[in-house]
Design a protein around this motif. Sequence first.
Motif, PDB file in Angstrom:
ATOM      1  N   GLU A  63       0.855  -1.177   0.000  1.00  0.00           N
ATOM      2  CA  GLU A  63       0.000   0.000   0.000  1.00  0.00           C
ATOM      3  C   GLU A  63       0.893   1.228   0.000  1.00  0.00           C
ATOM      4  OE1 GLU A  63      -2.450  -0.454   3.450  1.00  0.00           O
ATOM      5  OE2 GLU A  63      -4.048  -1.426   2.290  1.00  0.00           O
ATOM      6  N   GLY A  64       0.502   2.236  -0.753  1.00  0.00           N
ATOM      7  CA  GLY A  64       1.340   3.423  -0.841  1.00  0.00           C
ATOM      8  C   GLY A  64       0.691   4.516  -1.650  1.00  0.00           C
ATOM      9  N   LEU A  65       1.500   5.412  -2.189  1.00  0.00           N
ATOM     10  CA  LEU A  65       1.027   6.573  -2.935  1.00  0.00           C
ATOM     11  C   LEU A  65       1.299   6.400  -4.421  1.00  0.00           C
ATOM     12  CD1 LEU A  65       2.270   9.486  -0.638  1.00  0.00           C
ATOM     13  CD2 LEU A  65       0.014   8.409  -0.676  1.00  0.00           C
ATOM     14  N   LEU A  66       0.347   6.848  -5.236  1.00  0.00           N
ATOM     15  CA  LEU A  66       0.485   6.837  -6.695  1.00  0.00           C
ATOM     16  C   LEU A  66       0.365   8.267  -7.196  1.00  0.00           C
ATOM     17  CD1 LEU A  66       0.609   5.099  -9.344  1.00  0.00           C
ATOM     18  CD2 LEU A  66      -1.901   5.191  -9.341  1.00  0.00           C
ATOM     19  N   LEU A  67       1.324   8.684  -8.023  1.00  0.00           N
ATOM     20  CA  LEU A  67       1.295  10.028  -8.611  1.00  0.00           C
ATOM     21  C   LEU A  67       1.384   9.928 -10.125  1.00  0.00           C
ATOM     22  CD1 LEU A  67       3.242  10.355  -5.787  1.00  0.00           C
ATOM     23  CD2 LEU A  67       2.938  12.736  -6.482  1.00  0.00           C
ATOM     24  N   TYR A  68       0.643  10.807 -10.797  1.00  0.00           N
ATOM     25  CA  TYR A  68       0.624  10.834 -12.261  1.00  0.00           C
ATOM     26  C   TYR A  68       0.924  12.257 -12.721  1.00  0.00           C
ATOM     27  CZ  TYR A  68      -1.383  10.767 -17.000  1.00  0.00           C
ATOM     28  OH  TYR A  68      -1.594  10.882 -18.361  1.00  0.00           O
ATOM     29  N   PHE A  69       1.975  12.388 -13.559  1.00  0.00           N
ATOM     30  CA  PHE A  69       2.390  13.689 -14.087  1.00  0.00           C
ATOM     31  C   PHE A  69       2.210  13.682 -15.605  1.00  0.00           C
ATOM     32  CE2 PHE A  69       4.837  12.705 -10.323  1.00  0.00           C
ATOM     33  CZ  PHE A  69       4.795  13.878  -9.572  1.00  0.00           C
ATOM     34  N   PRO A  70       1.101  14.214 -16.130  1.00  0.00           N
ATOM     35  CA  PRO A  70       0.929  14.231 -17.591  1.00  0.00           C
ATOM     36  C   PRO A  70       1.939  15.162 -18.248  1.00  0.00           C
ATOM     37  CG  PRO A  70      -1.158  14.635 -16.437  1.00  0.00           C
ATOM     38  CD  PRO A  70      -0.068  14.775 -15.428  1.00  0.00           C
ATOM     39  N   ALA A  71       2.374  14.799 -19.449  1.00  0.00           N
ATOM     40  CA  ALA A  71       3.286  15.639 -20.224  1.00  0.00           C
ATOM     41  C   ALA A  71       2.590  16.957 -20.574  1.00  0.00           C
ATOM     42  CB  ALA A  71       3.705  14.907 -21.494  1.00  0.00           C
ATOM     43  N   PRO A  72       3.333  18.043 -20.687  1.00  0.00           N
ATOM     44  CA  PRO A  72       4.801  18.144 -20.574  1.00  0.00           C
ATOM     45  C   PRO A  72       5.265  18.525 -19.169  1.00  0.00           C
ATOM     46  CG  PRO A  72       3.972  20.200 -21.427  1.00  0.00           C
ATOM     47  CD  PRO A  72       2.763  19.317 -21.194  1.00  0.00           C
ATOM     48  N   HIS A  73       4.329  18.533 -18.213  1.00  0.00           N
ATOM     49  CA  HIS A  73       4.661  19.019 -16.871  1.00  0.00           C
ATOM     50  C   HIS A  73       5.181  17.876 -15.997  1.00  0.00           C
ATOM     51  CE1 HIS A  73       2.751  22.709 -18.141  1.00  0.00           C
ATOM     52  NE2 HIS A  73       1.617  22.067 -18.378  1.00  0.00           N
ATOM     53  N   SER A  74       6.372  17.407 -16.366  1.00  0.00           N
ATOM     54  CA  SER A  74       7.006  16.325 -15.624  1.00  0.00           C
ATOM     55  C   SER A  74       8.519  16.475 -15.751  1.00  0.00           C
ATOM     56  CB  SER A  74       6.570  14.959 -16.167  1.00  0.00           C
ATOM     57  OG  SER A  74       7.122  14.744 -17.459  1.00  0.00           O
ATOM     58  N   PHE A  75       9.248  15.658 -15.022  1.00  0.00           N
ATOM     59  CA  PHE A  75      10.706  15.731 -15.063  1.00  0.00           C
ATOM     60  C   PHE A  75      11.244  15.441 -16.467  1.00  0.00           C
ATOM     61  CE2 PHE A  75      14.815  13.447 -14.646  1.00  0.00           C
ATOM     62  CZ  PHE A  75      15.597  14.508 -14.190  1.00  0.00           C
ATOM     63  N   THR A  76      10.707  14.417 -17.126  1.00  0.00           N
ATOM     64  CA  THR A  76      11.220  14.010 -18.435  1.00  0.00           C
ATOM     65  C   THR A  76      10.561  14.736 -19.597  1.00  0.00           C
ATOM     66  OG1 THR A  76       9.622  12.212 -18.656  1.00  0.00           O
ATOM     67  CG2 THR A  76      11.712  11.692 -17.561  1.00  0.00           C
ATOM     68  N   GLY A  77       9.441  15.430 -19.331  1.00  0.00           N
ATOM     69  CA  GLY A  77       8.685  16.032 -20.425  1.00  0.00           C
ATOM     70  C   GLY A  77       7.692  15.071 -21.032  1.00  0.00           C
ATOM     71  N   GLU A  78       7.728  13.796 -20.635  1.00  0.00           N
ATOM     72  CA  GLU A  78       6.752  12.785 -21.048  1.00  0.00           C
ATOM     73  C   GLU A  78       5.788  12.558 -19.888  1.00  0.00           C
ATOM     74  OE1 GLU A  78       9.744   9.996 -23.725  1.00  0.00           O
ATOM     75  OE2 GLU A  78       9.469   9.539 -21.597  1.00  0.00           O
ATOM     76  N   ASP A  79       4.791  11.695 -20.088  1.00  0.00           N
ATOM     77  CA  ASP A  79       3.982  11.255 -18.963  1.00  0.00           C
ATOM     78  C   ASP A  79       4.877  10.501 -17.984  1.00  0.00           C
ATOM     79  OD1 ASP A  79       1.812  12.301 -20.243  1.00  0.00           O
ATOM     80  OD2 ASP A  79       0.671  10.429 -20.370  1.00  0.00           O
ATOM     81  N   VAL A  80       4.719  10.786 -16.706  1.00  0.00           N
ATOM     82  CA  VAL A  80       5.513  10.120 -15.673  1.00  0.00           C
ATOM     83  C   VAL A  80       4.584   9.611 -14.575  1.00  0.00           C
ATOM     84  CG1 VAL A  80       7.232  10.441 -13.842  1.00  0.00           C
ATOM     85  CG2 VAL A  80       7.629  11.416 -16.106  1.00  0.00           C
ATOM     86  N   ILE A  81       4.855   8.397 -14.114  1.00  0.00           N
ATOM     87  CA  ILE A  81       4.124   7.800 -12.994  1.00  0.00           C
ATOM     88  C   ILE A  81       5.135   7.450 -11.915  1.00  0.00           C
ATOM     89  CG2 ILE A  81       2.725   5.831 -12.235  1.00  0.00           C
ATOM     90  CD1 ILE A  81       1.682   5.625 -15.116  1.00  0.00           C
ATOM     91  N   GLU A  82       4.759   7.681 -10.660  1.00  0.00           N
ATOM     92  CA  GLU A  82       5.593   7.255  -9.540  1.00  0.00           C
ATOM     93  C   GLU A  82       4.767   6.405  -8.596  1.00  0.00           C
ATOM     94  OE1 GLU A  82       7.538  10.427  -7.540  1.00  0.00           O
ATOM     95  OE2 GLU A  82       8.880  10.895  -9.228  1.00  0.00           O
ATOM     96  N   MET A  83       5.285   5.237  -8.267  1.00  0.00           N
ATOM     97  CA  MET A  83       4.699   4.380  -7.242  1.00  0.00           C
ATOM     98  C   MET A  83       5.577   4.491  -6.008  1.00  0.00           C
ATOM     99  SD  MET A  83       3.514   0.916  -9.252  1.00  0.00           S
ATOM    100  CE  MET A  83       5.021   0.707 -10.198  1.00  0.00           C
ATOM    101  N   GLN A  84       5.023   4.988  -4.913  1.00  0.00           N
ATOM    102  CA  GLN A  84       5.774   5.158  -3.685  1.00  0.00           C
ATOM    103  C   GLN A  84       5.282   4.152  -2.654  1.00  0.00           C
ATOM    104  OE1 GLN A  84       5.779   9.211  -2.337  1.00  0.00           O
ATOM    105  NE2 GLN A  84       6.403  10.044  -4.318  1.00  0.00           N
ATOM    106  N   GLY A  85       6.161   3.210  -2.313  1.00  0.00           N
ATOM    107  CA  GLY A  85       5.807   2.176  -1.349  1.00  0.00           C
ATOM    108  C   GLY A  85       6.820   2.106  -0.232  1.00  0.00           C
TER     109      GLY A  85
END
Length: 448
Positions: A63-85
């Motif tokens: 169980e943890g946190l899920l974050l979604y960063f749609p492009a272009p507002h992310s570190f890579t400029g692409e869509d980015v997902i982070e799973m934090q567990g």
Amino acid sequence: MGRRPDIITAVATAPGRGGVGIVRISGPDLSSLAATLGNGKLPPPRQAIFGSFHDSDGRLIDEGLLLYFPAPHSFTGEDVIEMQGHGGPVVMQLLLARALSLGARLAEPGEFTQRAFLNDKMDLAQAEAVADLIEASTVAAARSAVRSLSGVFSDAIGDVRDQLIDLRMLVEATLDFPEEEIDFLAAARAVERMQAIAAALRDILDRAEQGALLRQGLHVVLVGQPNVGKSSLLNQLAGHERAIVTDIAGTTRDALKETIQLAGIPLHIIDTAGLRDTGDTVERIGIERTWKEIEDADVIVRIVDARHGITSEDEGIDARLPSGVPRITVENKCDLAQLDTQLTETDQSTRIRLSAKTGDGITLLREHLLKLAGWHPHSEDVFFARKRHLGALSSALAHVETALEQNQALELMAEELRQSHDALGEITGEFTPDDLLGEIFSRFCIGK
């Protein structure tokens, strides 16, 4: 290396155990993948949602946190997902396996930052500052790296580049209209502008050289016969008992390394086995390693016993030391010899008399090490630079200085200014070859 439209993933936190671990995913159009990881619900952009992570068979992973960063507002400029567990290695591997099962592939070293560069989220100097910030070994180094990451170094390069562009346009215009009576170069004070550009490049190069010291540090190797006080000197410089000190010759049998801060510069102090002829197999191996450390030294500190001075054995060691490497002769145990601390410097040699046991004279050694490093008092406006940055800046400056020597040979002047402009472009990535990009990012850690 060109763009790769596929999906990449990696563990973004350091190996080992911790309270929190992160698995990062980057690629084009990850909304459906984000919804799958969110158990059918697409997370709101840039907002953490709490939920459960399951494997491809539906079994609970964590169980943890899920974050979604749609492009272009992310570190890579692409869509980015982070799973934090929870940050256990098994949990991280299970979350990574889940990302791989959804179509991602394992990221190459530095590939997330490389995509950020290719998608114009940062220039090459800023991208390199990401790795430099992670690897910073002193507070001063970290502060300098974060300034480069924020674009301070790139902005300074950009200002000079803009001046070069204006000057190149002026020279090219003069070449295009040679029949004009007005001397465009004289009217526009072209020589003064080139001199100003050269002065700006010298200032940036000086600050970059200081930053390179913060990044790389100085490798200082302590050498000498057994029982002259190498380990005591290491402990004195380190400020704690790092090495075992006894009166038994041959106590140190392998190289001991300790990194200390000196004016913010990391000094990598290496205590080595005493150099002598020995029949002890283990000690002989240590001595062989000592000579290998000496080959890579930036500074050699040759230690002798102040009570005996330089003996024939010391002269034999001295004859084998590599030429061209700065060398300091430390006359240790001046307290036992009843001698005062002293620094004697000539064009050929430097001698420092001190006591590693009491600490008297250690300040003289520290100050001289900084002098050999080329460090001078500076505010925090140094640029955290790499070897390639220094090479490009030196090249840019050399071309401007050559342009100044051309006088009225406008074609040659124009070519020198172009090459100076190109050299600066290599720093920020404007003219950097793809093979160099591959080499740069391959040195990053995976997940960054």
